[in-house]
Design a protein around this motif. Sequence first.
Motif, PDB file in Angstrom:
ATOM      1  N   GLU A  78      35.157  -3.764 -22.738  1.00  0.00           N
ATOM      2  CA  GLU A  78      36.571  -4.091 -22.918  1.00  0.00           C
ATOM      3  C   GLU A  78      37.289  -3.936 -21.587  1.00  0.00           C
ATOM      4  O   GLU A  78      37.266  -2.868 -20.981  1.00  0.00           O
ATOM      5  N   VAL A  79      37.945  -4.993 -21.131  1.00  0.00           N
ATOM      6  CA  VAL A  79      38.638  -4.994 -19.844  1.00  0.00           C
ATOM      7  C   VAL A  79      40.143  -5.083 -20.095  1.00  0.00           C
ATOM      8  O   VAL A  79      40.616  -6.003 -20.765  1.00  0.00           O
ATOM      9  N   ARG A  80      40.883  -4.117 -19.533  1.00  0.00           N
ATOM     10  CA  ARG A  80      42.344  -4.110 -19.665  1.00  0.00           C
ATOM     11  C   ARG A  80      42.947  -4.242 -18.273  1.00  0.00           C
ATOM     12  O   ARG A  80      42.998  -3.279 -17.507  1.00  0.00           O
ATOM     13  N   ALA A  81      43.401  -5.438 -17.966  1.00  0.00           N
ATOM     14  CA  ALA A  81      43.949  -5.725 -16.643  1.00  0.00           C
ATOM     15  C   ALA A  81      45.463  -5.842 -16.719  1.00  0.00           C
ATOM     16  O   ALA A  81      46.003  -6.459 -17.645  1.00  0.00           O
ATOM     17  N   THR A  82      46.155  -5.250 -15.754  1.00  0.00           N
ATOM     18  CA  THR A  82      47.603  -5.335 -15.672  1.00  0.00           C
ATOM     19  C   THR A  82      47.999  -5.715 -14.249  1.00  0.00           C
ATOM     20  O   THR A  82      47.196  -5.633 -13.322  1.00  0.00           O
ATOM     21  N   GLY A  83      49.265  -6.107 -14.099  1.00  0.00           N
ATOM     22  CA  GLY A  83      49.749  -6.558 -12.807  1.00  0.00           C
ATOM     23  C   GLY A  83      50.273  -5.432 -11.950  1.00  0.00           C
ATOM     24  O   GLY A  83      50.201  -4.244 -12.304  1.00  0.00           O
ATOM     25  N   LEU A  84      50.827  -5.799 -10.803  1.00  0.00           N
ATOM     26  CA  LEU A  84      51.372  -4.831  -9.852  1.00  0.00           C
ATOM     27  C   LEU A  84      52.502  -4.028 -10.496  1.00  0.00           C
ATOM     28  O   LEU A  84      53.238  -4.516 -11.361  1.00  0.00           O
ATOM     29  N   GLY A  85      52.634  -2.779 -10.049  1.00  0.00           N
ATOM     30  CA  GLY A  85      53.731  -1.938 -10.493  1.00  0.00           C
ATOM     31  C   GLY A  85      53.527  -1.247 -11.817  1.00  0.00           C
ATOM     32  O   GLY A  85      54.479  -0.724 -12.389  1.00  0.00           O
ATOM     33  N   SER A  86      52.297  -1.238 -12.337  1.00  0.00           N
ATOM     34  CA  SER A  86      52.044  -0.619 -13.647  1.00  0.00           C
ATOM     35  C   SER A  86      51.138   0.598 -13.533  1.00  0.00           C
ATOM     36  O   SER A  86      50.379   0.908 -14.458  1.00  0.00           O
ATOM     37  N   GLU A  87      51.200   1.302 -12.403  1.00  0.00           N
ATOM     38  CA  GLU A  87      50.277   2.416 -12.168  1.00  0.00           C
ATOM     39  C   GLU A  87      50.374   3.486 -13.252  1.00  0.00           C
ATOM     40  O   GLU A  87      49.358   3.936 -13.800  1.00  0.00           O
ATOM     41  N   GLU A  88      51.589   3.908 -13.569  1.00  0.00           N
ATOM     42  CA  GLU A  88      51.737   4.973 -14.559  1.00  0.00           C
ATOM     43  C   GLU A  88      51.260   4.520 -15.928  1.00  0.00           C
ATOM     44  O   GLU A  88      50.604   5.274 -16.654  1.00  0.00           O
ATOM     45  N   ALA A  89      51.562   3.288 -16.289  1.00  0.00           N
ATOM     46  CA  ALA A  89      51.118   2.771 -17.589  1.00  0.00           C
ATOM     47  C   ALA A  89      49.598   2.694 -17.655  1.00  0.00           C
ATOM     48  O   ALA A  89      48.994   3.022 -18.690  1.00  0.00           O
ATOM     49  N   ARG A  90      48.951   2.277 -16.559  1.00  0.00           N
ATOM     50  CA  ARG A  90      47.489   2.227 -16.540  1.00  0.00           C
ATOM     51  C   ARG A  90      46.897   3.617 -16.678  1.00  0.00           C
ATOM     52  O   ARG A  90      45.908   3.821 -17.394  1.00  0.00           O
ATOM     53  N   ALA A  91      47.481   4.590 -15.975  1.00  0.00           N
ATOM     54  CA  ALA A  91      46.975   5.958 -16.048  1.00  0.00           C
ATOM     55  C   ALA A  91      47.100   6.507 -17.459  1.00  0.00           C
ATOM     56  O   ALA A  91      46.163   7.120 -17.988  1.00  0.00           O
ATOM     57  N   ARG A  92      48.242   6.287 -18.086  1.00  0.00           N
ATOM     58  CA  ARG A  92      48.445   6.790 -19.452  1.00  0.00           C
ATOM     59  C   ARG A  92      47.494   6.112 -20.438  1.00  0.00           C
ATOM     60  O   ARG A  92      46.953   6.753 -21.338  1.00  0.00           O
ATOM     61  N   ASP A  93      47.289   4.827 -20.263  1.00  0.00           N
ATOM     62  CA  ASP A  93      46.376   4.095 -21.137  1.00  0.00           C
ATOM     63  C   ASP A  93      44.957   4.635 -20.993  1.00  0.00           C
ATOM     64  O   ASP A  93      44.241   4.833 -21.987  1.00  0.00           O
ATOM     65  N   ALA A  94      44.538   4.900 -19.754  1.00  0.00           N
ATOM     66  CA  ALA A  94      43.179   5.403 -19.521  1.00  0.00           C
ATOM     67  C   ALA A  94      42.991   6.782 -20.133  1.00  0.00           C
ATOM     68  O   ALA A  94      41.976   7.055 -20.785  1.00  0.00           O
ATOM     69  N   VAL A  95      43.955   7.659 -19.942  1.00  0.00           N
ATOM     70  CA  VAL A  95      43.839   9.017 -20.483  1.00  0.00           C
ATOM     71  C   VAL A  95      43.872   8.988 -22.001  1.00  0.00           C
ATOM     72  O   VAL A  95      43.077   9.666 -22.676  1.00  0.00           O
ATOM     73  N   ARG A  96      44.780   8.210 -22.568  1.00  0.00           N
ATOM     74  CA  ARG A  96      44.874   8.122 -24.025  1.00  0.00           C
ATOM     75  C   ARG A  96      43.575   7.596 -24.627  1.00  0.00           C
ATOM     76  O   ARG A  96      43.070   8.130 -25.637  1.00  0.00           O
ATOM     77  N   THR A  97      43.000   6.578 -24.014  1.00  0.00           N
ATOM     78  CA  THR A  97      41.757   6.003 -24.534  1.00  0.00           C
ATOM     79  C   THR A  97      40.597   6.975 -24.395  1.00  0.00           C
ATOM     80  O   THR A  97      39.751   7.091 -25.298  1.00  0.00           O
ATOM     81  N   ALA A  98      40.529   7.688 -23.273  1.00  0.00           N
ATOM     82  CA  ALA A  98      39.473   8.685 -23.098  1.00  0.00           C
ATOM     83  C   ALA A  98      39.613   9.799 -24.123  1.00  0.00           C
ATOM     84  O   ALA A  98      38.613  10.323 -24.630  1.00  0.00           O
ATOM     85  N   ARG A  99      40.843  10.173 -24.438  1.00  0.00           N
ATOM     86  CA  ARG A  99      41.052  11.231 -25.439  1.00  0.00           C
ATOM     87  C   ARG A  99      40.664  10.785 -26.842  1.00  0.00           C
ATOM     88  O   ARG A  99      40.503  11.624 -27.734  1.00  0.00           O
ATOM     89  N   GLU A 100      40.516   9.498 -27.033  1.00  0.00           N
ATOM     90  CA  GLU A 100      40.018   8.995 -28.317  1.00  0.00           C
ATOM     91  C   GLU A 100      38.502   9.089 -28.407  1.00  0.00           C
ATOM     92  O   GLU A 100      37.913   8.730 -29.423  1.00  0.00           O
ATOM     93  N   GLY A 101      37.853   9.564 -27.315  1.00  0.00           N
ATOM     94  CA  GLY A 101      36.409   9.729 -27.319  1.00  0.00           C
ATOM     95  C   GLY A 101      35.665   8.600 -26.644  1.00  0.00           C
ATOM     96  O   GLY A 101      34.434   8.553 -26.712  1.00  0.00           O
TER      97      GLY A 101
END
Length: 611
Positions: A415-438
């Motif tokens: 699964e690839v989740r690509a976002t554009g410029l200026g979304s650093e915080e959103a990408r970080a939160r998405d990665a942590v949230r998904t990792a916390r789902e196991g």
Amino acid sequence: MTTTTHKTIGVVAATSAGHHAAATLAAAWPTEVRLYPGAADLRTAFESCDAVVAFLAIGATVRSLAPLLGHKSTDAPVVCIDESLRHAIALLGGHHGANTLAERVSELLGCTPVITTASDTAGAQALDSYGADLGFTIENPDQLAPIGTALLSGAPVALRGTDSWPLPVLNAAGGEAQAVIAVSDLVDADSIATGDDLGTRAETLVYRPPSLVVGVGASRGVSAEEVLDAVDRALAGGGLSPASVARLASVDAKADEVGILEAARRRGWQVVFHPAEVLAKVQVPNPSEVVLAEVGTPSVAEAAARYDGPNRPLAELIVSKTKSVPAGIEPPAGMATATPAGLAAEPVRPSLAPMATAAVARLAPRGRLALIGLGPGARDLLPPRAVAELRRASVVIGLDQYLDQIRDLLRPGTEVRATGLGSEEARARDAVRTAREGRAVALVGSGDSGLYAMASPALDLFADLDDVDVVGVPGITASLAASNILGAPLGHDHAVISLSDLHTPWPAIERRVKAAAEGDFVTVFYNPRSKGRDWQLGHVLGILKQHRPPTTPVGCVRDASRPGERAWISTLSEFDPADVDMYTIVLVGSTHTRVAAGRMVTPRGYTWSAE
């Protein structure tokens, strides 16, 4: 394919060419290498080392080792290299280290790795090593062949229970991920299941995760047999597999209890002991004042099962306190000895005199977050460890232009989740949230993930709880790539400063530049100039001019290691800030930096006098 690094490598050679290559390998290998001077030593190397590299013919190697072979999961991996160093052949234990060993040896000696395991050559997942790095065990290895054949043939294979574990994508032959169907009601398909419950179909390939903790309470002098009786009754009462027991746990007052230690030894389980004051804070359904008075906590079995360490979430209690039944005594008909979680345990007659109790909790799967820097852009500067982590992930998150660079490296079905410029915080939160789902997540950026990249915002989100395994993969930064193109401008102390004020106030940036100027640091500027920030670079160069001579070298590299790369060297007096943009790295030398044969060099030695 496993990425295990073997602790001890046995290298066997019989000819002068083999001895020379063996010495070369030994000098470059990061762990212990034992050199064996002749073919007669092959068996010794096989029995005493973690892996073997043999500069011998395949036939001779096979005939020598055949009487010693046991099982592929326990035999040492063996790689054979021919006399002319053309091929490194993974001979034995492909999925248990030989494939990786052949590839690593080939990199050092210039060989071509020869991998013949079907899953690797067809692009399918190696089932015998699936989940091995997470501690998964295969309950029914007899199903490996039929399920593996189905994958290699592209037949549908249903997955059950894999979503909540940080497992890599399971793809079929030729990279056809759609042949693997993540549904629980596919009746006719072959299937793969992960879980700790015993209710699986006979034709299913079952992977047991280390998901269960069995808490044990015991009276002084309890026997190992009675401890195991309580444990087995608790597991059976919950319909749970003993193969999923990660460890036994108890209170520290029982750390010397021989019966508990022996029970763990017999089953090959780890055993841990927790302080009573810690267990006393764990909420349980069956606290006991008697137990509190005796060991300092109202619960041992249930609390020890739930406690997973400081800053970790409590495990879910799924089987409450279950009492043992001494040998030779059966409980009265209808008397329950295993209790579903949340219900009070039924009393047992005093005449049964149980000496052990057990409770079972299920650990929440710990997700995996790999923080990956892709380097400056060139594929050959992408670290092999980064490639392994990208293929290890089931979800990859990053800036769209960076993900476009590495899509071909991902397993089909990732699964690839690509976002554009200026979304650093959103990408970080998405990665942590998904990792916390196991899940197994890779958060991707350029350069090194820890330098002006995604590691910092992601790790900032873990302040309250340690519930994800984090792996940082070092990457080659743009400053290092540019430095090597220019020469050796970073040969001594240096400062790295971003001129972007999107995240840092300009007054703070200016103070740092002044400090670097006064300290005579070689100074590297990231984000030097853009359409909206066209004055900052000239301003900071003016600060540096107050402390350095006008002949101080200034080096620039645009698109370091990428197509269209351009590098040039100027001086503080002649440099034009209009020549650079956001794709350029600017390096300003110290008072000791000079240009030698067209290359910037900052001397490494302390040959000058400190002022």
